[in-house]
Every structure is written in C-alpha cells, then in structure tokens.
Design a protein around this motif. Structure first.
Motif, short mmCIF file in Angstrom:
data_model
loop_
_atom_site.label_atom_id
_atom_site.label_comp_id
_atom_site.label_asym_id
_atom_site.label_seq_id
_atom_site.Cartn_x
_atom_site.Cartn_y
_atom_site.Cartn_z
N HIS A 11 0.85 -1.19 0.00
CA HIS A 11 0.00 0.00 0.00
C HIS A 11 0.88 1.24 0.00
O HIS A 11 1.79 1.37 0.82
CB HIS A 11 -0.90 0.01 1.24
N PHE A 12 0.64 2.14 -0.93
CA PHE A 12 1.26 3.46 -0.96
C PHE A 12 0.17 4.46 -0.60
O PHE A 12 -0.83 4.57 -1.31
CB PHE A 12 1.82 3.76 -2.36
N MET A 31 9.38 3.89 -6.41
CA MET A 31 9.27 2.52 -5.91
C MET A 31 8.84 1.62 -7.05
O MET A 31 8.44 2.10 -8.12
CB MET A 31 8.22 2.44 -4.79
N SER A 32 8.91 0.34 -6.81
CA SER A 32 8.37 -0.60 -7.79
C SER A 32 7.49 -1.62 -7.07
O SER A 32 7.65 -1.86 -5.87
CB SER A 32 9.50 -1.31 -8.55
N HIS A 33 6.56 -2.16 -7.82
CA HIS A 33 5.64 -3.16 -7.28
C HIS A 33 5.50 -4.27 -8.31
O HIS A 33 5.25 -4.01 -9.48
CB HIS A 33 4.27 -2.55 -7.00
N ARG A 34 5.65 -5.50 -7.88
CA ARG A 34 5.46 -6.65 -8.74
C ARG A 34 4.02 -7.14 -8.57
O ARG A 34 3.57 -7.36 -7.47
CB ARG A 34 6.41 -7.77 -8.36
N CYS A 39 -5.48 1.58 -7.92
CA CYS A 39 -5.18 2.98 -7.60
C CYS A 39 -6.48 3.71 -7.31
O CYS A 39 -7.29 3.92 -8.21
CB CYS A 39 -4.46 3.65 -8.76
N VAL A 40 -6.70 4.06 -6.06
CA VAL A 40 -7.92 4.74 -5.63
C VAL A 40 -7.52 5.98 -4.84
O VAL A 40 -6.35 6.17 -4.52
CB VAL A 40 -8.82 3.78 -4.79
N PRO A 41 -8.47 6.85 -4.50
CA PRO A 41 -8.11 8.08 -3.80
C PRO A 41 -7.32 7.88 -2.50
O PRO A 41 -6.46 8.70 -2.18
CB PRO A 41 -9.47 8.73 -3.53
N SER A 42 -7.55 6.80 -1.78
CA SER A 42 -6.84 6.59 -0.51
C SER A 42 -5.42 6.07 -0.70
O SER A 42 -4.65 6.00 0.26
CB SER A 42 -7.62 5.63 0.39
N GLY A 43 -5.07 5.66 -1.92
CA GLY A 43 -3.71 5.19 -2.15
C GLY A 43 -3.62 4.17 -3.26
O GLY A 43 -4.59 3.91 -3.98
N ILE A 44 -2.44 3.60 -3.39
CA ILE A 44 -2.16 2.59 -4.40
C ILE A 44 -1.94 1.27 -3.66
O ILE A 44 -1.09 1.19 -2.77
CB ILE A 44 -0.94 2.97 -5.25
N TYR A 45 -2.71 0.27 -4.03
CA TYR A 45 -2.71 -1.02 -3.34
C TYR A 45 -2.30 -2.14 -4.28
O TYR A 45 -2.67 -2.13 -5.46
CB TYR A 45 -4.12 -1.34 -2.81
N GLY A 46 -1.60 -3.13 -3.75
CA GLY A 46 -1.38 -4.36 -4.49
C GLY A 46 -2.72 -5.03 -4.70
O GLY A 46 -3.60 -4.99 -3.82
N TRP A 47 -2.92 -5.61 -5.87
CA TRP A 47 -4.21 -6.23 -6.23
C TRP A 47 -3.90 -7.64 -6.71
O TRP A 47 -3.16 -7.82 -7.67
CB TRP A 47 -4.84 -5.38 -7.34
N ALA A 124 -7.76 0.22 -12.00
CA ALA A 124 -7.55 -1.18 -11.63
C ALA A 124 -6.73 -1.78 -12.77
O ALA A 124 -7.22 -1.86 -13.90
CB ALA A 124 -8.89 -1.89 -11.48
N LEU A 125 -5.49 -2.15 -12.47
CA LEU A 125 -4.54 -2.48 -13.52
C LEU A 125 -3.94 -3.87 -13.37
O LEU A 125 -3.26 -4.14 -12.36
CB LEU A 125 -3.41 -1.45 -13.50
N LEU A 126 -4.19 -4.72 -14.35
CA LEU A 126 -3.55 -6.02 -14.36
C LEU A 126 -2.11 -5.85 -14.86
O LEU A 126 -1.86 -5.16 -15.85
CB LEU A 126 -4.31 -6.99 -15.27
N ALA A 127 -1.18 -6.49 -14.18
CA ALA A 127 0.22 -6.42 -14.59
C ALA A 127 0.41 -7.13 -15.93
O ALA A 127 -0.31 -8.08 -16.24
CB ALA A 127 1.09 -7.09 -13.52
N VAL A 128 1.36 -6.64 -16.70
CA VAL A 128 1.70 -7.26 -17.99
C VAL A 128 3.21 -7.54 -18.01
O VAL A 128 4.00 -6.87 -17.35
CB VAL A 128 1.31 -6.37 -19.20
N ASP A 129 3.57 -8.54 -18.80
CA ASP A 129 4.99 -8.88 -18.93
C ASP A 129 5.69 -8.00 -19.92
O ASP A 129 5.15 -7.34 -20.71
CB ASP A 129 5.13 -10.34 -19.36
#
Length: 129
Positions: A11-12, A31-34, A39-47, A124-129
């Motif tokens: 959580h950022f 920073m980086s996140h794997r 990403c919502v108003p309260s912050g950036i969360y791992g999903w 809401a973002l799915l990670a891509v390779d």
C-alpha cells in the motif's frame, strides 16, 4: 525479543502517477511493485488478480467503498482489451462510476493524464509482462 519478518499488504498512501509498467509490475513514487495494482483516492494497493476472468464485485470492493471520490474507473485488462461483464458495468453505473476497460498500457497513460488534470479517477490495472 526479536520479531519475525512482518508481511503487510502492499500500500502506498497517496496518489501518484505511474512511471512505468511491464515485466510483471509497475513503477511509481520512486518505488516498484510486482503484480497488479488498484489505484484509488486513498492510495495505491497491491491487487491479487492476474486475469480479467477474476473480475468480480468483490475484486472491486475498495472502488465501491471509495465511490464518493471516484467519477472514472480505468480498468487495465492486460496486454489486450477485455470488456467488463454486463453485471460489473451495471454495478459501476448504479454507483455513479464511469468504468472503461482497455489494455493496461492505455489505462496507465489515461490515468496519468486524468490524474494530472485533478480528475476524480481510479484505476484497476492487471500487470503485464
């Protein structure tokens, strides 16, 4: 007394533009996140989602909780566009949120533009390779 390793949910606490995406993750705020991000108003969360097939009302629970501060939700569905189900689109519409699905790259770029304009945007973002 020595404590063991404490693992917390990613959580950022704040809003930040996304500097890069790919290789299974994202870079933002020096920073980086794997993995995927919400990403919502309260912050950036791992999903913890990896495919559009996992999209459900529960997966977007945090978006609905923060609905008063969100007008637009950008859903990055991976390398390709995958439309949202009619049920999800309807739930977002009822909540007063315009939800738009697109590839993750397009969602990141659009999110950054809307964020820079001060818009009430979430992603809401799915990670891509």
């Amino acid at each position: 007394m020595v404590k063991g390793l404490e693992i917390r949910d990613a959580h950022f606490p704040g809003r930040a533009p996304l500097d890069a995406y790919g290789d299974g993750g994202f870079r933002f705020a020096e920073m980086s996140h794997r993995g995927s991000l919400l990403c919502v108003p309260s912050g950036i969360y791992g999903w913890n989602l990896t495919t559009p097939a996992e999209f459900s009302l529960e997966a977007f629970e945090r978006v609905f909780e923060e609905q008063p501060d969100i007008e637009v939700l950008l859903v990055g569905t991976g390398p390709d566009l995958s439309p949202l189900s009619a049920d999800l689109k309807g739930a977002f519409r009822e909540a007063g949120i315009l939800a738009d699905s697109m590839s993750t790259g397009a969602a990141v770029r659009t999110y950054n533009v809307l964020l820079s304009e001060g818009r009430a945007v979430a992603a809401a973002l799915l990670a891509v390779d």
